[in-house]
Design a protein around this motif. Structure first.
Motif, mmCIF file in Angstrom:
data_model
loop_
_atom_site.group_PDB
_atom_site.id
_atom_site.type_symbol
_atom_site.label_atom_id
_atom_site.label_comp_id
_atom_site.label_asym_id
_atom_site.label_seq_id
_atom_site.Cartn_x
_atom_site.Cartn_y
_atom_site.Cartn_z
ATOM 1 N N ARG A 29 54.673 -47.635 15.492
ATOM 2 C CA ARG A 29 55.192 -47.586 14.345
ATOM 3 C C ARG A 29 56.699 -47.687 14.123
ATOM 4 N NH1 ARG A 29 50.785 -43.288 11.777
ATOM 5 N NH2 ARG A 29 49.165 -44.849 11.893
ATOM 6 N N VAL B 133 55.979 -50.626 9.971
ATOM 7 C CA VAL B 133 55.054 -50.251 8.768
ATOM 8 C C VAL B 133 55.465 -51.341 7.756
ATOM 9 C CG1 VAL B 133 54.988 -48.438 7.093
ATOM 10 C CG2 VAL B 133 55.774 -47.742 9.398
ATOM 11 N N PRO C 198 50.949 -48.066 7.838
ATOM 12 C CA PRO C 198 51.545 -48.138 8.881
ATOM 13 C C PRO C 198 50.495 -48.718 10.116
ATOM 14 C CG PRO C 198 50.415 -45.909 8.386
ATOM 15 C CD PRO C 198 50.447 -46.723 7.290
#
Ligand code: GTP
Length: 600
Positions: free
Chosen positions: A185, A214, A250
């Protein structure tokens, strides 16, 4: 939810083995939909009316601390591309086998598709409530077939979407697909477009799997296939399958993104969404190669732009459809040449154009993509039968698309299956008998597959044989093919011409003329239908003149003096006319265009 607690899986199976019913039950169990609600997954008009899934549907659900994303896929062979595309968005797949039917041809082909996409499989028997179900035997066969890695028949799930048996065990089993890699992420955004559809108010709605970083609302993004066009994310969210807006998606999530794309041809399935020029993600699937082309025309030339817009918008929803402009034809005017994976695929597209876009479109009988090799070795794709060589032209070699066909049949029906396949086939590749079932492999001209092979095989084997087709045609030399022309009142109608094997052409020509006789509406003058090869007439039929007046029936006036009633009837007649195309002075409806297709 941490990325390590997100998992995405699809349900794959032979047609009618119970994918949608199980998906619905899972959504009920997790509270996404109310018990007994009508299918949340097969929502298209065409899916409800035909009882089949044509479009993969994504639904995310919470399972304890987990976010599980489920993709329900179609089963019919014509929609195999949807399955391959769905697998690209998944960590694993649940291979479902009807416990009463056992392994069928597409069980093998979808399992092979998962294997080639590197997607792990777990196996389950469906419909275990049926009295004819034999889940133990099916589980043994599944393990013996080597389709799934786990070869312990006791670990094959036993399910019934009807009684709910075993359904609570599905999600715990699926969690094993979760990737144990470190979270991605914090990396720059990369999301794969796995599907898209057109929304009249919002433009393109993309289904994406976020792989790195994200995806947020108001973020500036680009599609890597056209990085010069900067876009802004208007909305993102999960699909349950109803859209559930959230401010960000995400890495690990599968959800939707709306980016203000009005030009729907821009939202390419397989493309990567990113913030800046980064390494694109692999699409994870091959683009579909059309196996069939149909020329489509508006009934009235002035409506061409409306039709093209509707076709483009629907094609956005179906990455397996290709669309190109066709040079105007003398009899039909401007049209499009639309590529499909099979006859059902085309027919579903036609119905969806009408259901979802209210578009009035006429489809000509489809043509498989033939090729011509001229004596100077140039290769020409046959785009319309105007390009077909003359009967006595020996200087041009004709190539036809051929495909591999796998048929799975109980050995007791082997003779019937072979008798159906042999006359159509180019050659047999294999015949492998294991106990009570036999797998047959043939190379067939694609034209002989689309020409009703699956129905004929089902009739010959009382439905026991199942068929899987490799949808990537190759080209081989064709022998003895001729073009059959249809003339109406002496004028050849290019849109009604078709190709047939020379020894079958006379019968097909006659059948086509007879079939047109019942499908061309009567006119105020006589219409003569002729089928010809070269200049030679094979068959002649006449449609006697008749004045169609909806206000009289059997000599009596309908509706008496009621003006509204009369208006209604005239309106109905006008609607009927809308869906007709006048060629020369003869009006042809969709039925007439397809009359030649139904010829056996
Ligand atoms: P396609 O997407 O068109 O390939 O079909 P599918 O695999 O999604 O199958 P679907 O869920 O539409 O079910 C096919 C038929 O089997 C329907 O008539 C269902 O009612 C029936 N069916 C599905 N699950 C069960 C089950 O557990 N038990 C019984 N008895 N019938 C079932």
């Amino acid at each position: 939810i941490p990325q390590s607690r997100m998992v995405s899986f699809s349900i794959i199976a032979h047609v009618d083995h119970g994918k949608s019913s199980l998906s619905q039950r899972l959504l009920e169990l997790q509270g996404n939909v109310a018990t007994g609600e009508e299918s949340a997954l097969d929502t298209l008009e065409v899916e409800k009316s035909r009882g089949i899934t044509v479009k993969a549907v994504t639904a995310s659900m919470m399972y304890g601390e987990w976010l599980v994303n489920l993709v329900d896929t179609p089963g019919h062979v014509d929609f195999a591309h949807e399955v391959r595309r769905s697998l690209a968005a998944c960590d694993g797949a649940l291979l479902l086998v009807d416990a009463a039917q056992g392994i069928e041809a597409q069980t093998l082909s979808v399992a092979a598709a998962a294997r080639s996409a590197g997607v792990p499989l777990i196996a389950a028997c469906s419909k275990c409530d049926l009295v004819t179900a034999d889940p133990d035997a099916v589980a043994l066969a599944l393990c013996a077939s080597g389709l799934v890695e786990d070869d312990d028949p006791d670990r094959v799930l036993r399910l019934s979407a009807k009684t709910g048996l075993g359904v609570p065990e599905v999600l715990p089993a699926v969690l094993g697909f979760a990737k144990q890699e470190a979270s991605s992420r914090s990396l720059p955004l990369r999301a794969r477009v796995v599907d898209s559809r057109y929304d009249a108010k919002r433009g393109a709605v993309c289904v994406v799997r976020v792989v790195d970083g994200v995806l947020r609302e108001n973020q500036k993004i680009i599609f890597l296939s056209r990085p010069e066009e900067a876009l802004s994310v208007q909305e993102v969210g999960l699909l349950t399958p109803a859209p559930l807006r959230s401010s960000s998606l995400p890495a690990g999530c599968v959800g939707y993104a709306i980016c203000g794309l009005r030009d729907v041809r821009r939202a390419l399935v397989g493309d990567t969404v990113a913030e800046s020029a980064v390494e694109p993600l692999e699409a994870g699937f091959q683009p579909a190669i059309p196996a069939l082309y149909a020329s489509v025309f508006p009934p009235d030339g002035a409506l061409f732009d409306d039709m093209a817009r509707a076709v483009d918008r629907l094609a956005l929803n179906d990455a397996a459809v290709t669309v190109e402009r066709e040079p105007p034809r003398p009899s039909l005017g401007s049209g499009l040449r639309v590529g499909f994976l099979g006859v059902l695929h085309m027919d579903v597209f036609r119905q969806r154009l009408r259901d979802e876009f209210d578009a009035d479109v006429l489809f000509c009988a489809p043509l498989v993509p033939y090729r011509l090799v001229k004596n100077d070795a140039t290769v020409v794709d046959v785009k319309s039968l105007d390009d077909w060589p003359a009967v006595d032209d020996d200087e041009v070699e004709i190539l036809e698309p051929v495909v591999d066909v796998d048929v799975l049949v109980p050995t007791s029906f082997l003779g019937a299956a072979v008798q159906t396949l042999e006359p159509r086939a180019k050659r047999q590749l294999a015949l492998e008998t294991t106990g009570e079932t036999t797998v047959l492999k043939y190379v067939l001209p694609w034209a002989r597959v689309v020409d009703g092979l699956s129905e004929e095989l089902a009739n010959a084997t009382r439905g026991y044989a199942s068929l899987a087709v490799d949808h990537a045609p190759r080209f081989e030399t064709a022998r003895g093919l001729v073009k059959v022309d249809i003339a109406l009142n002496g004028t050849t109608v290019d849109a009604l011409s078709f190709v047939a094997a020379r020894d079958d052409a006379v019968k097909k020509g006659r059948d086509a003329a007879a079939s047109l006789k019942t499908h061309v509406p009567r006119h105020q003058f006589e219409v003569v239908v002729q089928a010809k090869i070269g200049g030679k007439v094979l068959a002649r039929d006449r449609i006697p003149p008749f004045r169609k007046d909806v206000l009289t029936k059997g000599g009596k006036t309908v509706g008496g003096g009621d003006v509204t009633r009369k208006k209604k009837l005239l309106e109905k007649q006008k609607q009927g006319k809308k869906r007709q195309k006048t060629i020369g002075n003869v009006a042809l409806s969709q039925d007439a265009f397809w009359a030649v297709l139904n010829v056996k």
